[in-house]
Design an enzyme around this catalytic site. Sequence first.
Site, PDB file in Angstrom:
ATOM      1  N   HIS A  10      -7.493  -0.748   5.581  1.00  0.00           N
ATOM      2  CA  HIS A  10      -6.467   0.179   6.099  1.00  0.00           C
ATOM      3  C   HIS A  10      -6.283   1.319   5.097  1.00  0.00           C
ATOM      4  O   HIS A  10      -6.331   2.491   5.457  1.00  0.00           O
ATOM      5  CB  HIS A  10      -5.176  -0.591   6.323  1.00  0.00           C
ATOM      6  CG  HIS A  10      -4.009   0.240   6.761  1.00  0.00           C
ATOM      7  ND1 HIS A  10      -3.964   0.864   7.987  1.00  0.00           N
ATOM      8  CD2 HIS A  10      -2.841   0.551   6.133  1.00  0.00           C
ATOM      9  CE1 HIS A  10      -2.812   1.530   8.092  1.00  0.00           C
ATOM     10  NE2 HIS A  10      -2.114   1.355   6.982  1.00  0.00           N
ATOM     11  N   ASP A  23       5.829   4.871   5.055  1.00  0.00           N
ATOM     12  CA  ASP A  23       6.705   3.917   5.753  1.00  0.00           C
ATOM     13  C   ASP A  23       6.785   2.576   5.027  1.00  0.00           C
ATOM     14  O   ASP A  23       7.471   1.658   5.487  1.00  0.00           O
ATOM     15  CB  ASP A  23       6.272   3.729   7.220  1.00  0.00           C
ATOM     16  CG  ASP A  23       4.883   3.145   7.378  1.00  0.00           C
ATOM     17  OD1 ASP A  23       3.958   3.586   6.665  1.00  0.00           O
ATOM     18  OD2 ASP A  23       4.710   2.241   8.225  1.00  0.00           O
ATOM     19  N   HIS A  24       6.118   2.470   3.866  1.00  0.00           N
ATOM     20  CA  HIS A  24       6.174   1.252   3.047  1.00  0.00           C
ATOM     21  C   HIS A  24       6.791   1.509   1.674  1.00  0.00           C
ATOM     22  O   HIS A  24       7.178   0.553   0.999  1.00  0.00           O
ATOM     23  CB  HIS A  24       4.767   0.645   2.898  1.00  0.00           C
ATOM     24  CG  HIS A  24       4.168   0.277   4.226  1.00  0.00           C
ATOM     25  ND1 HIS A  24       3.977  -1.018   4.625  1.00  0.00           N
ATOM     26  CD2 HIS A  24       3.764   1.046   5.266  1.00  0.00           C
ATOM     27  CE1 HIS A  24       3.469  -1.044   5.852  1.00  0.00           C
ATOM     28  NE2 HIS A  24       3.337   0.201   6.261  1.00  0.00           N
ATOM     29  N   HIS A  35       1.417   3.979   1.876  1.00  0.00           N
ATOM     30  CA  HIS A  35       1.939   4.782   2.985  1.00  0.00           C
ATOM     31  C   HIS A  35       3.461   4.919   2.926  1.00  0.00           C
ATOM     32  O   HIS A  35       4.175   3.994   2.523  1.00  0.00           O
ATOM     33  CB  HIS A  35       1.514   4.176   4.329  1.00  0.00           C
ATOM     34  CG  HIS A  35       0.076   4.457   4.651  1.00  0.00           C
ATOM     35  ND1 HIS A  35      -0.645   3.729   5.573  1.00  0.00           N
ATOM     36  CD2 HIS A  35      -0.776   5.407   4.167  1.00  0.00           C
ATOM     37  CE1 HIS A  35      -1.879   4.213   5.641  1.00  0.00           C
ATOM     38  NE2 HIS A  35      -1.981   5.227   4.805  1.00  0.00           N
ATOM     39  N   ASP A  74      -0.211  -3.756   6.293  1.00  0.00           N
ATOM     40  CA  ASP A  74      -0.839  -3.214   7.504  1.00  0.00           C
ATOM     41  C   ASP A  74      -2.309  -3.635   7.614  1.00  0.00           C
ATOM     42  O   ASP A  74      -3.112  -2.935   8.235  1.00  0.00           O
ATOM     43  CB  ASP A  74      -0.763  -1.681   7.512  1.00  0.00           C
ATOM     44  CG  ASP A  74       0.640  -1.160   7.798  1.00  0.00           C
ATOM     45  OD1 ASP A  74       1.538  -1.979   8.078  1.00  0.00           O
ATOM     46  OD2 ASP A  74       0.828   0.065   7.730  1.00  0.00           O
ATOM     47  N   HIS A 116       0.844  -1.209   0.000  1.00  0.00           N
ATOM     48  CA  HIS A 116       0.000   0.000   0.000  1.00  0.00           C
ATOM     49  C   HIS A 116       0.866   1.240   0.000  1.00  0.00           C
ATOM     50  O   HIS A 116       2.082   1.155   0.136  1.00  0.00           O
ATOM     51  CB  HIS A 116      -1.007  -0.025   1.153  1.00  0.00           C
ATOM     52  CG  HIS A 116      -0.426   0.119   2.520  1.00  0.00           C
ATOM     53  ND1 HIS A 116       0.367  -0.845   3.096  1.00  0.00           N
ATOM     54  CD2 HIS A 116      -0.514   1.122   3.443  1.00  0.00           C
ATOM     55  CE1 HIS A 116       0.729  -0.450   4.309  1.00  0.00           C
ATOM     56  NE2 HIS A 116       0.217   0.749   4.544  1.00  0.00           N
ATOM     57  N   HIS A 169       4.597  -4.429  10.927  1.00  0.00           N
ATOM     58  CA  HIS A 169       4.909  -3.692  12.158  1.00  0.00           C
ATOM     59  C   HIS A 169       5.038  -4.634  13.351  1.00  0.00           C
ATOM     60  O   HIS A 169       4.324  -5.641  13.442  1.00  0.00           O
ATOM     61  CB  HIS A 169       3.824  -2.652  12.476  1.00  0.00           C
ATOM     62  CG  HIS A 169       3.840  -1.467  11.556  1.00  0.00           C
ATOM     63  ND1 HIS A 169       4.641  -0.368  11.769  1.00  0.00           N
ATOM     64  CD2 HIS A 169       3.150  -1.224  10.414  1.00  0.00           C
ATOM     65  CE1 HIS A 169       4.437   0.507  10.788  1.00  0.00           C
ATOM     66  NE2 HIS A 169       3.537   0.015   9.949  1.00  0.00           N
TER      67      HIS A 169
END
Length: 269
Positions: free
Chosen positions: A122, A70-71, A68, A144, A66, A182
């Site tokens: 998410h 942090d990905h 985001h 996530d 996805h 995570h």
Amino acid sequence: MHAAPPTNPPSHATSTLVALPAFNDNYIWLLHNGEQAWVVDPGDAGPVLQALQQWQLRLTGILVTHHHADHVGGIAALRQHLHGPVYGPARENIPSPYLALRGGDVVDVLGMQFRVIDVPGHTAGHIAYAQQGEATRPLLFCGDTLFSAGCGRLFEGTPAQMASSLALLSALPADSQVCCTHEYTLSNLKFAAAVEPDNADVLHHTRHCQALREQGQPTLPSSLALERRINPFLRCSEPAVVAAAQRQGATNDDAVAVLAALREWKNRF
Ligand code: ZN
Ligand code: FE
């Protein structure tokens, strides 16, 4: 956690799977065969480049679940080292160029076949990658969406979408290795114990994960068999979970209402 990868990566049946710690609590999963490596959701290039160098691996592909930061934040810096494709969700914008995937697509990763599953909730276009075939302990890269003992926050989707996404994941083989992005397990287990104080598996797994964390070890991958016993978001039809959700304001006992109440409760837990 520190970003240094372990010196001896744990062995997988057909290849080697390593969780590279990134940021405060992310993992970038790295899969390699001794020569070629793929990474999943590289939010930061640093830990990936360090691992490639340490183990003398060639980066041959990237999977993204996805959009985001942090990905996807490490993709740009990894491109100059990349000898292969970036795969990502068709319904989201991730750094271009990439090959857009939808539910039902199959991709080859180091000779293993992964089926793409649409798992909105998410984010609106979140996808997961589930290993196909006869392999024991097939890999599941679920981003996530599914965490150990928890699920992702509903930033762009509805409780109904998350409920059906989790149902799709939960229906995969019980021995699937759940590779979440995570390290939220201990705080999720605290919530799971509040939902189901009498669930002995939750208490037992909490002690196990506390010991792992004290040794600086990841609590992942989990297995679907374990998640079905400890994860309240996969247990929305269990009478104890339904009752707990109703005490938190769920107006009826269907799985979507229960999940919605659990997710709201977890947000303020
Ligand atoms: Zn996310
Ligand atoms: Fe994330």
